[in-house]
Design an enzyme around this catalytic site. Structure first.
Site, PDB file in Angstrom:
ATOM      1  N   SER A  90      51.840 -39.557   9.550  1.00 34.88           N
ATOM      2  CA  SER A  90      53.259 -39.842   9.336  1.00 34.88           C
ATOM      3  C   SER A  90      53.439 -41.264   8.802  1.00 34.88           C
ATOM      4  CB  SER A  90      54.054 -39.596  10.626  1.00 34.88           C
ATOM      5  OG  SER A  90      55.440 -39.673  10.391  1.00 34.88           O
ATOM      6  N   HIS A 198      60.299 -34.955  10.249  1.00 37.26           N
ATOM      7  CA  HIS A 198      59.516 -33.927   9.566  1.00 37.26           C
ATOM      8  C   HIS A 198      60.168 -32.544   9.680  1.00 37.26           C
ATOM      9  CE1 HIS A 198      56.458 -36.895   8.812  1.00 37.26           C
ATOM     10  NE2 HIS A 198      56.450 -37.202  10.087  1.00 37.26           N
TER      11      HIS A 198
END
Length: 306
Positions: A90, A198
């Site tokens: 991430s 996400h």
């Protein structure tokens, strides 16, 4: 001869006092001050005396983690070490891009500060870690059946065998939690996050973040960088920017990234960050690879002379 991966953790890896060793050396202390000046934050204070609550918010946590990780990796590189591949989880992808010479540490910290500000505007979402459910396909179908009703929920992170993360609207995540427990999940743990990262709830902010990215100086990668979005290698600025935009609302395919790196000859994974969450994930993906965790300058220097 085996190849080495440098990897960098994402949000949640921050810890109070994580920068104590960085301020003990003049060079890293000054670098930390300079990074803080770039984004208008006292990173030196945050990384040394900041509490868990001080470091919790997304727009603080992300630059703090990237600053810490990149300073450690830059120091290791200065001692003559180079990776064959770089991998981030991430927001850790920005630290990886610094290690690949795509971004400077200053630019990466600026970008994740802006990224955090945008992500923090998403309200009404949450995330949960699903542990002990090996049948990911069945989980995927169950989550799709909830999403088909109009609720927003999806798998956000594919971390390792038996562990993934779901993200979406609070009610939808709660519904998914019940279904996944019925399918055999041992635990479904709510994550202490401020939004549904996400997931498609992030999509409205993608164009604004793309505008920020395209105005930043990206260089071609000098080290092989593998993307969370498609678990493949990319090196050109235009495609890296495209993937960083997609990453906002796409799942992190960490397990697939690690498997591909191992297939490419990687047998050593070195994690740079405030803590070492990725090291445990890699160990569950492949038990016989070498894993090194570097969270302090003392650990770094000990590893550098081996």
């Amino acid at each position: 001869m085996g190849k080495t991966v440098w990897m960098f953790p994402g949000q949640g890896s921050q810890m109070p006092g994580m920068g104590q060793t960085l301020v003990q050396q003049d060079e890293t202390r000054q670098a930390l001050m300079d990074l803080g000046t770039r984004i208008g934050l006292d990173l030196t204070d945050l990384l040394t005396t900041g509490t868990k609550d001080d470091l919790k918010s997304t727009e603080i946590a992300q630059p703090a983690i990237v600053a810490h990780s990149t300073l450690l990796a830059n120091r290791y590189a200065a001692l003559g070490h180079r990776p064959d591949f770089v991998l981030g989880h991430s927001v850790g992808e920005y630290s990886a891009l610094v290690a690949a010479s795509v971004l400077t540490a200053s630019e990466a910290v600026y970008l994740v500060r802006e990224r955090g500000n945008l992500m923090n505007q998403v309200k009404g979402g949450t995330m949960a870690a699903v542990i002990g459910l090996d049948d990911v396909e069945a989980a995927h179908h169950a989550i799709e059946s909830i999403a088909a009703t109009g609720e927003i929920v999806q798998i956000a992170n594919y971390n390792c065998p038996g562990q993934f993360v779901i993200s979406g609207q609070v009610a939808a995540v709660e519904t998914a939690t019940a279904k996944l427990k019925e399918l055999g999940a041992k635990r479904v743990l709510p994550l202490d996050v401020s939004g549904a990262f996400h997931s498609s709830l992030m999509t409205p902010f993608a164009p604004r973040f793309e505008d920020i990215l395209v105005s930043s100086p990206f260089q071609a990668a000098k080290t092989k960088f593998i993307s969370n979005v498609d678990n493949d290698f990319h090196d050109q600025p235009e495609e890296l920017i495209r993937l960083l935009v997609q990453q906002l609302y796409s799942p992190v395919r960490f397990e697939a990234c690690v498997e591909k790196l191992i297939a490419e000859g990687a047998d050593t994974f070195i994690e740079f960050g405030p803590s070492s969450p990725l090291s445990g994930l890699v160990k569950r993906i492949k038990k016989d690879v070498k894993i090194v965790s570097i969270t302090t300058l003392e650990q770094l220097e000990a590893e550098a002379i081996r």
